[in-house]
Design an enzyme around this catalytic site. Structure first.
Site, short mmCIF file in Angstrom:
data_model
loop_
_atom_site.label_atom_id
_atom_site.label_comp_id
_atom_site.label_asym_id
_atom_site.label_seq_id
_atom_site.Cartn_x
_atom_site.Cartn_y
_atom_site.Cartn_z
N VAL A 145 -0.13 -36.44 48.41
CA VAL A 145 1.00 -37.21 47.90
C VAL A 145 1.69 -37.96 49.06
O VAL A 145 1.98 -39.15 48.95
CB VAL A 145 2.03 -36.31 47.17
CG1 VAL A 145 3.23 -37.12 46.71
CG2 VAL A 145 1.38 -35.60 45.98
N LEU A 177 1.73 -35.50 55.36
CA LEU A 177 0.84 -36.62 55.04
C LEU A 177 -0.36 -36.14 54.23
O LEU A 177 -1.49 -36.54 54.47
CB LEU A 177 0.36 -37.30 56.33
CG LEU A 177 1.26 -38.35 56.94
CD1 LEU A 177 0.60 -38.94 58.18
CD2 LEU A 177 1.56 -39.46 55.94
N GLY A 178 -0.11 -35.26 53.29
CA GLY A 178 -1.18 -34.76 52.42
C GLY A 178 -1.50 -35.76 51.34
O GLY A 178 -1.28 -36.97 51.51
N PRO A 214 -4.11 -29.22 39.62
CA PRO A 214 -4.21 -29.06 41.07
C PRO A 214 -2.84 -28.87 41.72
O PRO A 214 -1.81 -29.20 41.14
CB PRO A 214 -4.84 -30.38 41.53
CG PRO A 214 -5.04 -31.20 40.31
CD PRO A 214 -4.24 -30.62 39.21
N ASP A 215 -2.85 -28.34 42.91
CA ASP A 215 -1.65 -28.23 43.74
C ASP A 215 -2.12 -28.27 45.20
O ASP A 215 -3.28 -28.62 45.46
CB ASP A 215 -0.87 -26.95 43.41
CG ASP A 215 0.54 -26.95 43.98
OD1 ASP A 215 1.40 -27.69 43.46
OD2 ASP A 215 0.80 -26.23 44.96
N GLY A 226 0.50 -39.06 51.78
CA GLY A 226 -0.29 -40.21 52.22
C GLY A 226 0.01 -41.45 51.38
O GLY A 226 0.20 -42.55 51.91
N LYS A 279 2.05 -21.03 37.55
CA LYS A 279 1.42 -21.43 38.80
C LYS A 279 0.37 -20.40 39.14
O LYS A 279 0.51 -19.23 38.79
CB LYS A 279 2.45 -21.44 39.94
CG LYS A 279 2.10 -22.41 41.06
CD LYS A 279 2.57 -23.81 40.69
CE LYS A 279 2.36 -24.80 41.79
NZ LYS A 279 3.01 -26.08 41.48
N ARG A 283 -2.63 -23.37 43.76
CA ARG A 283 -2.36 -23.54 45.18
C ARG A 283 -3.32 -22.67 45.97
O ARG A 283 -3.41 -21.47 45.72
CB ARG A 283 -0.91 -23.18 45.48
CG ARG A 283 -0.53 -23.38 46.93
CD ARG A 283 0.97 -23.33 47.13
NE ARG A 283 1.64 -24.53 46.64
CZ ARG A 283 2.82 -24.97 47.10
NH1 ARG A 283 3.45 -24.31 48.05
NH2 ARG A 283 3.37 -26.05 46.61
N1 PHE Z 1 1.06 -29.50 41.43
C1 PHE Z 1 1.71 -30.01 40.27
C2 PHE Z 1 3.21 -29.85 40.41
O1 PHE Z 1 3.71 -29.12 41.25
C3 PHE Z 1 1.24 -29.27 39.08
C4 PHE Z 1 0.45 -30.02 38.07
C5 PHE Z 1 -0.20 -31.19 38.31
C6 PHE Z 1 0.36 -29.51 36.84
C7 PHE Z 1 -0.89 -31.84 37.33
C8 PHE Z 1 -0.32 -30.15 35.84
C9 PHE Z 1 -0.96 -31.30 36.11
O2 PHE Z 1 3.95 -30.44 39.66
#
Ligand code: PHE
Length: 342
Positions: free
Chosen positions: A172, A169-170, A102-103, A174, A66, A30
């Protein structure tokens, strides 16, 4: 929890490994602004715990982690590159006990920068051998959870004709906006970023300001931004709440308060597990796209079961989801997939 200041960037980086009971800790990176580094640490701790339950409830042999990059206001592209390089080294120093994806604030491009310093990262761009952004699979899982919630609350899983308030509207949010609108829902959208208005008008969706999200009467409320949006005093004007945001409740007790007020809240870590399920299924287990997506859609049956059990036992969906996650954590054998450590 580990804290380090980036040698190149000077920015604070946090890696939290909440649990490695079932396998290496998996969790996103993040990158966002915080009021101070302590807020970044707190967020990493809470988010890593949610990852543990998310992955356990999904039946995957991994733990929860995380990382958080505490950005300041003026993060330039150079600083971004520098801090992702710093983080790559930090992740690599953990020897594969933490695997990053990603996050909020990061995507495949950022993963490619991290990858230059460590192999312990998922979701590289497809032309670099990765499975790309997990946003769409996350949205597919959330839509399955919405359908299951709608079956329980309205007796019908379709969103056609339903009023949906979507906050965020990020990447996900979107996807959710598009799919819900295409399915015939009346979607009202909101984002703290005024620039997202363009997407709302492109999709022909009504824009509401972030302050009006909770006050607006709807059939379904979909939180798809950052967490902490449902507190003890939050008035919810929708009988069903299900969304993509992590850590939607300020405390677990809010789940009981919502249930008492007749609001069905689908646990966030169940509804939003699609990205992690898809990525791990493909990149660790080597499943094809269709099989991985079938696993993501199975979130719908999990939500059906949790809501049925909660109604039958007079508990909350959160209680049932935690019971499921804890059972998996207790009985799951410690299995480190060899490819994760390669
Ligand atoms: N951001 C994702 C979540 O909160 C974390 C993630 C995504 C981990 C893809 C691994 C692969 O679930």
């Amino acid at each position: 929890m580990m804290l380090r200041r980036g040698r190149r960037s000077g920015l604070t980086m946090v890696i939290a490994q909440h649990s490695t009971a079932l396998g290496p800790a998996v969790g996103g990176i993040r990158l966002r602004r915080y009021a101070g580094w302590r807020d970044g640490v707190e967020d990493a701790l809470r988010l890593s715990e949610a990852m543990t339950y998310k992955i356990a409830a999904a039946g995957l042999p991994f733990g929860g982690g995380k990382s958080v990059i505490v950005a300041d206001k003026t993060i330039t592209p150079e600083a971004r590159q520098a801090v992702l390089t710093d983080l790559g080294e930090f992740i690599d120093s953990l020897g594969g006990t933490y695997l990053a994806g990603p996050d909020v604030g990061t995507g495949p491009r950022e993963m490619a920068i991290v990858r230059r310093r460590t192999p312990h990262v998922f979701c590289l761009p497809e032309d670099q051998g990765g499975t790309g952004s997990p946003s769409e699979p996350t949205a597919i899982g959330v839509l399955a959870a919405i359908a299951a919630g709608a079956r329980a609350v309205f007796g019908d899983g379709s969103v056609t004709g339903r009023t949906v308030v979507l906050s965020g509207l990020g990447s996900v949010g979107g996807h959710l906006a598009r799919e819900l609108a295409a399915a015939g829902a009346r979607v009202l959208v909101s984002d703290v970023d005024e620039e997202k208005r363009a997407l709302a008008s492109e999709l022909g969706l009504r824009w509401i300001s972030p302050e009006d999200v909770m006050g607006t009467t709807a059939d379904i409320l979909v939180p798809a931004a950052v967490g902490g949006v449902l507190g003890p005093d939050t008035v919810v004007n929708a009988p069903l709440v299900v969304g993509a945001a992590n850590n939607q409740l300020t405390t677990d007790a809010v789940a009981e308060q919502l249930a008492r007020r007749g609001v069905v809240w689908v646990p966030d870590f169940v509804a939003n597990a699609g990205g992690a399920i898809y990525t791990l299924s493909r990149e660790i287990e080597g499943l094809g796209q269709d099989s991985a997506l079938a696993r993501v859609r199975a979130i719908g049956s999990t939500v059906d079961e949790l809501l049925t059990a909660a109604a039958a036992r007079g508990t909350t969906p959160l209680h049932e989801a935690m019971t499921l996650a804890r059972a998996r954590l207790e009985t799951g054998s410690r299995a480190i997939p060899s490819r994760a450590l390669a």
